[in-house]
Scaffold this active site. Structure first.
Site, PDB file in Angstrom:
ATOM      1  N   PHE A 155     -20.988  24.105 -11.297  1.00  0.00           N
ATOM      2  CA  PHE A 155     -20.269  22.880 -11.637  1.00  0.00           C
ATOM      3  C   PHE A 155     -18.877  22.916 -11.027  1.00  0.00           C
ATOM      4  O   PHE A 155     -18.357  23.973 -10.700  1.00  0.00           O
ATOM      5  CB  PHE A 155     -20.182  22.733 -13.163  1.00  0.00           C
ATOM      6  CG  PHE A 155     -20.801  21.461 -13.675  1.00  0.00           C
ATOM      7  CD1 PHE A 155     -22.160  21.243 -13.530  1.00  0.00           C
ATOM      8  CD2 PHE A 155     -20.032  20.484 -14.290  1.00  0.00           C
ATOM      9  CE1 PHE A 155     -22.744  20.067 -13.992  1.00  0.00           C
ATOM     10  CE2 PHE A 155     -20.605  19.301 -14.761  1.00  0.00           C
ATOM     11  CZ  PHE A 155     -21.960  19.091 -14.610  1.00  0.00           C
ATOM     12  N   GLN A 190      -9.280  11.009 -17.072  1.00  0.00           N
ATOM     13  CA  GLN A 190     -10.070  11.518 -15.956  1.00  0.00           C
ATOM     14  C   GLN A 190     -10.875  10.434 -15.253  1.00  0.00           C
ATOM     15  O   GLN A 190     -11.630   9.694 -15.891  1.00  0.00           O
ATOM     16  CB  GLN A 190     -11.036  12.584 -16.467  1.00  0.00           C
ATOM     17  CG  GLN A 190     -11.916  13.164 -15.371  1.00  0.00           C
ATOM     18  CD  GLN A 190     -12.537  14.483 -15.799  1.00  0.00           C
ATOM     19  OE1 GLN A 190     -13.500  14.507 -16.563  1.00  0.00           O
ATOM     20  NE2 GLN A 190     -11.967  15.574 -15.339  1.00  0.00           N
ATOM     21  N   HIS A 208     -13.914  10.085 -12.885  1.00  0.00           N
ATOM     22  CA  HIS A 208     -15.044  10.845 -12.346  1.00  0.00           C
ATOM     23  C   HIS A 208     -15.318  10.318 -10.947  1.00  0.00           C
ATOM     24  O   HIS A 208     -15.398   9.101 -10.752  1.00  0.00           O
ATOM     25  CB  HIS A 208     -16.275  10.668 -13.242  1.00  0.00           C
ATOM     26  CG  HIS A 208     -17.359  11.654 -12.953  1.00  0.00           C
ATOM     27  ND1 HIS A 208     -18.069  11.650 -11.782  1.00  0.00           N
ATOM     28  CD2 HIS A 208     -17.836  12.701 -13.671  1.00  0.00           C
ATOM     29  CE1 HIS A 208     -18.953  12.648 -11.804  1.00  0.00           C
ATOM     30  NE2 HIS A 208     -18.823  13.300 -12.938  1.00  0.00           N
ATOM     31  N   LEU A 239     -22.539   6.636 -14.541  1.00  0.00           N
ATOM     32  CA  LEU A 239     -22.270   7.976 -14.018  1.00  0.00           C
ATOM     33  C   LEU A 239     -23.420   8.566 -13.197  1.00  0.00           C
ATOM     34  O   LEU A 239     -24.572   8.514 -13.602  1.00  0.00           O
ATOM     35  CB  LEU A 239     -21.999   8.886 -15.227  1.00  0.00           C
ATOM     36  CG  LEU A 239     -21.772  10.372 -14.970  1.00  0.00           C
ATOM     37  CD1 LEU A 239     -20.495  10.589 -14.192  1.00  0.00           C
ATOM     38  CD2 LEU A 239     -21.709  11.127 -16.300  1.00  0.00           C
ATOM     39  N   GLU A 255     -22.034  15.219 -11.990  1.00  0.00           N
ATOM     40  CA  GLU A 255     -21.514  16.254 -11.109  1.00  0.00           C
ATOM     41  C   GLU A 255     -22.606  17.236 -10.697  1.00  0.00           C
ATOM     42  O   GLU A 255     -22.518  17.901  -9.669  1.00  0.00           O
ATOM     43  CB  GLU A 255     -20.424  17.004 -11.879  1.00  0.00           C
ATOM     44  CG  GLU A 255     -19.627  17.963 -11.081  1.00  0.00           C
ATOM     45  CD  GLU A 255     -18.299  18.234 -11.777  1.00  0.00           C
ATOM     46  OE1 GLU A 255     -17.550  17.273 -12.027  1.00  0.00           O
ATOM     47  OE2 GLU A 255     -18.019  19.390 -12.078  1.00  0.00           O
ATOM     48  N   ARG A 297     -12.564  17.408 -10.560  1.00  0.00           N
ATOM     49  CA  ARG A 297     -12.714  15.956 -10.506  1.00  0.00           C
ATOM     50  C   ARG A 297     -11.443  15.234 -10.075  1.00  0.00           C
ATOM     51  O   ARG A 297     -11.497  14.260  -9.351  1.00  0.00           O
ATOM     52  CB  ARG A 297     -13.160  15.441 -11.872  1.00  0.00           C
ATOM     53  CG  ARG A 297     -14.564  15.877 -12.179  1.00  0.00           C
ATOM     54  CD  ARG A 297     -15.004  15.472 -13.565  1.00  0.00           C
ATOM     55  NE  ARG A 297     -16.371  15.939 -13.784  1.00  0.00           N
ATOM     56  CZ  ARG A 297     -16.988  15.905 -14.955  1.00  0.00           C
ATOM     57  NH1 ARG A 297     -16.363  15.428 -16.012  1.00  0.00           N
ATOM     58  NH2 ARG A 297     -18.225  16.333 -15.069  1.00  0.00           N
ATOM     59  N   HIS A 322     -13.617   8.148 -16.940  1.00  0.00           N
ATOM     60  CA  HIS A 322     -14.706   8.888 -17.567  1.00  0.00           C
ATOM     61  C   HIS A 322     -14.306   9.536 -18.888  1.00  0.00           C
ATOM     62  O   HIS A 322     -15.087   9.594 -19.819  1.00  0.00           O
ATOM     63  CB  HIS A 322     -15.155   9.965 -16.580  1.00  0.00           C
ATOM     64  CG  HIS A 322     -16.326  10.786 -17.024  1.00  0.00           C
ATOM     65  ND1 HIS A 322     -17.505  10.218 -17.441  1.00  0.00           N
ATOM     66  CD2 HIS A 322     -16.514  12.132 -17.107  1.00  0.00           C
ATOM     67  CE1 HIS A 322     -18.376  11.187 -17.759  1.00  0.00           C
ATOM     68  NE2 HIS A 322     -17.793  12.348 -17.587  1.00  0.00           N
ATOM     69  N   ARG A 358      -9.772  17.985 -17.187  1.00  0.00           N
ATOM     70  CA  ARG A 358     -10.882  18.727 -17.779  1.00  0.00           C
ATOM     71  C   ARG A 358     -11.887  19.134 -16.709  1.00  0.00           C
ATOM     72  O   ARG A 358     -12.192  18.359 -15.808  1.00  0.00           O
ATOM     73  CB  ARG A 358     -11.590  17.833 -18.802  1.00  0.00           C
ATOM     74  CG  ARG A 358     -12.855  18.426 -19.352  1.00  0.00           C
ATOM     75  CD  ARG A 358     -13.460  17.543 -20.400  1.00  0.00           C
ATOM     76  NE  ARG A 358     -14.093  16.354 -19.869  1.00  0.00           N
ATOM     77  CZ  ARG A 358     -15.344  16.306 -19.393  1.00  0.00           C
ATOM     78  NH1 ARG A 358     -16.086  17.403 -19.368  1.00  0.00           N
ATOM     79  NH2 ARG A 358     -15.853  15.164 -18.949  1.00  0.00           N
TER      80      ARG A 358
END
Ligand code: SF4
Ligand code: FES
Lengths: 249, 593
Positions: free
Chosen positions: B117, B231, B233, B243, B246, B286, B354, B389
């Site tokens: 990730f 955030q 994304h 979405l 990721e 991100r 996001h 994050r």
């Protein structure tokens, strides 16, 4: 393209003022990529704030937005206007459930059933956290994974003629979930759950119409779960007569 | 008003709320738990999380690594003692979910599998195909049914928090089906109400993500911390903002500009290699990826689409089989919503809002400064995300801190006795009166949908991926104006049963307060850090002045007061935040130097 519109007919019912449900028509701007949910949101934002319906994720995973769309149970967030235009979109509350208001149905019955099937692992061999995770091979996972994909959208209940006739029938979605736990290698309580499966409200209500699996938006194939359990329940049922049994339930 | 007596009331029944409820039930089966949700638990937005949940799982990984990734990923605005606790608890919580039946994806030998990730040095993201949040939520919900002490109030809307005698003592809820109010008294209150992404226009969030708990805590004097950090994304569906996880990139997907070029190599994330390398290129964090998109757009190297500029998420080289196995939901979303077969055609994507890194100020035991109030999950700021994050830390957070909040709330509830019932009733009636006034008013002229749109547009303009003092000021002014106009809203729907018009009006009130906290916090942070990037002379991180948390304090009709508090640093001194080859070089130097 901006001036194209589509007609949306919504079955309205406000228990405090409407003696009976009635259709109301709205004209909504049409574009190729709009979902039925987006059309309803347009109505709510711009035309009629009093229209009520459930929705949240917009991506077919929260299970909120099930309704009858031109006669079929569907998720409004993944039903697209382009597949209906230029015809009229006709939306109604899900079949077989009491209407709370407009497109919102009373779903207590399903929740109650869900709670009754013991939808949690009752371990065959309990493990402590220190012992780490259970081993489960991809083949074992495969046995139940599909049935664990149920988003509780109730489309299969709206499709099921038996549930329509006999609301005590546990029904496709909850039976699929029951099977999901029975088929999980970590679980040891299938015998307990089979009592419910073989009982009056269990699998034998199903007349194998198969419409439930057809309408399921997540490929859960509840009809398959029901069928697998019919065989097991039948075996159980006969075993009861063959084997002398103690007092025991 | 009808009342219900609980020991602990939990508001929100997503991942964090359910985990908290189970924790209370296990800590003491004698405690009465009220679990309130404005939807049915399985509709909660946890359901939409796709990629996975973090927890050290491999022999060559360590808590140290997870800690370092998280703290540098957060641009050193994390509470480091809390991060230390968090990373050490993650694996156990993931195992706990496994015992409860979560269908984690497995390796051929039956062990749980993990995937790569963004921003994570070693693969440590547990996943259930690409529906991890869905499976975690259903596992927790179904498991919660086992505990008789959990009494659910499904489709009950939390309209207010009851504060009496200097502590939280319950909540006022509206039964959505009846329109009736109820007071739920409790020794402790846990907020697990999720984020506030819907204050922005293009976002990945469900309609219910309206910052309710944040706003209620804030109105009762609890600071909202680090609200400027929102955030974006990098890979979302144009138009709807839905979405694309990721994990698409974790599995090896590429991001291409209009020339088919992997542009991330131009932004300090290279070198571009054919297989994904952790913490490089498409597996960068991100904030950096969304910022790179912005620059490509400025350079005219994005592709114009009907819903704005896009780049391409290219999964073709992974092949249909792997895509169907690892990313089945993504496959379907692309096919059904966009008419794109990702095995044959790249998916058009653009950044969308996001996640809210900030939230209700709580300490490491999830306790807010208001005694008796606890918070967990996205609505809270427990301090693990800092200024940005890392993907897969938030699902783990739900479990780790949901549990902490439950245990701590249970402990607190046992030490207190309630104030006089009549006093609490009086407060609850006052809340009811305020909430009903919104519907009763007959001369309002403002339409809530339009105010909501104006709010979302101004947030996007002023508090986007890159920010300018002027435009942030304009957003602050606009929000002040909208809060005034909100007083003049008119509600068409006057009925009691399922009056979503009314509830959405209350939610809009919550959203405007939260948006204001975000915008003023952003305006006042004169540096660039993590997801807060400025282009007006404050392009650098400024540790001398801004290595501190922002606190936004509610001030009624006025503007929020902005204050600051220190960041707890235990073992990682702020350093250059580098990824790709530069990151590896920096790490080597740190080890030797
Ligand atoms: S089985 Fe399918 S149709 Fe039935 S509730 Fe589950 S997801 Fe919906
Ligand atoms: S809105 Fe969530 S399933 Fe349609």
């Amino acid at each position: 393209m901006a001036d194209k519109t589509i007609t949306v007919e919504v079955l309205r019912y406000r228990p405090e003022q409407d003696p009976a449900p009635e259709f109301q028509r709205y004209q909504v701007p049409f574009s190729d990529d709009m979902s039925v949910l987006q059309a309803l949101l347009y109505i709510k934002d711009e035309l009629d704030e009093t229209l009520s319906f459930r929705w949240s994720c917009r991506m077919a995973i929260c299970g909120s937005c099930g309704m009858m769309i031109n006669g079929d149970p569907k998720l409004s967030c993944k039903t697209f206007l382009r597949d209906i235009h230029p015809a009229t979109v006709r939306v109604e509350a899900l079949n077989h459930f009491p209407i709370e208001r407009d497109l919102v149905v009373v779903m207590d019955d399903f929740i109650d059933k869900l709670e009754r099937i013991q939808p949690y692992i009752i371990p065959a061999e309990p493990r402590s956290l220190d012992q780490g995770a259970y081993l489960q091979t991809p083949a074992q996972l495969d046995k139940y994974e599909q049935f664990s994909s149920c988003i509780n959208c109730l489309l299969c209940y709206a499709a099921c003629p038996q549930y329509g006739l006999n609301p005590t029938f546990i029904g496709p979605g909850a039976l699929a979930l029951l099977h999901r736990y029975n088929a999980d290698s970590r679980d040891g309580a299938s015998a307990q759950r089979m009592e419910l499966v073989a009982a009056e409200e269990g699998v034998f209500n199903c007349t194998a119409v198969g419409y439930c699996s057809e309408v399921c938006p997540k490929h859960v194939d509840p009809a398959n779960a029901v069928n697998q359990n019919k065989t097991t329940a039948a075996a159980d049922y006969f075993a009861r007569f063959l084997k002398p049994k103690g007092s025991g339930k | 008003m009808e009342s219900f007596k609980a020991d602990v009331v939990i508001v929100g029944a997503g991942g964090a709320g359910l985990r908290a409820a189970i924790a209370v039930a296990e800590a003491d089966p004698g405690l009465a738990i009220a679990l309130v949700s404005k939807v049915y638990p399985m509709r909660s937005h946890t359901v939409a999380a796709e990629g996975g949940s973090a927890g050290v799982a491999q022999a060559h990984d360590s808590f140290e690594h997870h800690f370092n990734d998280t703290v540098s990923g957060g641009d050193w605005l994390c509470e480091q003692d809390v991060v230390e606790y968090f990373v050490a608890q993650c694996p156990q919580e993931m195992v706990q979910l496994e015992h409860w039946g979560c269908p984690w994806s497995r390796k051929p030998d039956g062990h749980v599998n993990v995937r790569a990730f963004g921003g994570m040095k070693i693969e440590r993201t547990w996943f259930a195909a690409d529906k991890t949040g869905f499976h975690m939520l259903h596992t927790l919900f179904q498991t919660s049914i086992k505990y008789p002490s959990i009494k659910r109030f499904d489709e009950h809307f939390c309209a207010d928090l009851i504060v009496e005698d200097g502590r939280a003592q319950g909540v006022v809820v509206i039964g959505i089906a009846s329109g009736e109010f109820m007071l739920i008294e409790a020794g402790a209150v846990v907020f697990a109400t999720g984020g506030a992404g819907r204050v922005f226009r293009e976002n990945t969030n469900g309609g219910i993500v309206t910052g309710d708990g944040m706003a209620l805590a804030y109105r009762h004097g609890v600071p909202l911390r680090d609200m400027e950090f929102v955030q974006y994304h990098p890979t979302c569906m144009p138009g709807t903002g839905l979405l694309f996880t990721e994990a698409c990139r974790g599995e090896g997907g590429f991001l291409l500009n209009k020339d088919g070029y992997r542009y991330l190599q131009d932004y300090g994330l290279g070198p571009a290699e054919p297989v994904p390398r952790n913490k490089a290129m498409e597996l960068g964090p991100r904030d950096r990826l969304s910022q790179a998109f912005w620059h490509e757009q400025q350079k005219g190297r994005t592709i114009e689409g009907p819903h704005g500029s896009v780049v391409h998420l290219d999964l073709r080289h992974l092949g249909e089989r792997k895509l169907r196995e690892r990313l089945p939901q993504i496959y379907e979303l692309a096919e059904e919503f966009l008419g794109v077969d990702p095995a044959k055609t790249p998916i058009p994507v653009r950044p969308a809002v996001h996640y809210t890194m900030g939230g209700i100020l709580v300490d490491g035991s999830c306790a807010a400064p208001l005694p008796g109030l606890y918070a967990a999950g996205e609505c809270s700021s427990v301090g693990i995300h800092g200024a940005n994050r890392l993907g897969s830390n938030s699902l783990a957070e739900l479990c780790v801190f949901g549990k902490v909040a439950g245990i701590e709330a249970a402990r607190f509830a046992r030490t207190v006795s309630p104030s006089a019932a009549a006093t609490l009733q009086k407060q609850a009636q006052a809340s009811e009166h305020r909430a009903r006034a919104i519907v009763a008013k007959s001369d309002g002229t403002e339409r809530i949908a339009h105010l909501r749109k104006e709010m979302a547009e101004t947030m996007e303009r002023g508090c986007g991926i890159y920010r300018l003092g002027d435009s942030m000021q304009a957003t602050c002014d606009k929000l002040d104006e909208l809060r005034q106009r909100y007083k003049n809203i008119g509600i068409e729907d006057k009925s009691s049963v399922w009056n979503s018009n009314w509830l959405m009006a209350i939610e809009l009130g919550f959203q405007l307060d939260v948006a204001q906290a975000m915008a003023y916090s952003a305006l006042n942070r004169k540096e660039s850090r993590g997801a807060h990037q400025r282009l007006d002379g404050f392009e650098q991180r400024d540790d001398e002045h801004y290595l501190k948390h922002t606190l936004a304090l509610f001030d009624g009709d006025g503007r929020p007061r902005i204050d600051y508090s220190p960041v707890r640093i235990t073992k990682s001194r702020p350093a250059v935040r580098a990824y790709g080859a530069a990151g590896e070089q920096a790490e080597k130097e740190a080890r030797h130097g």
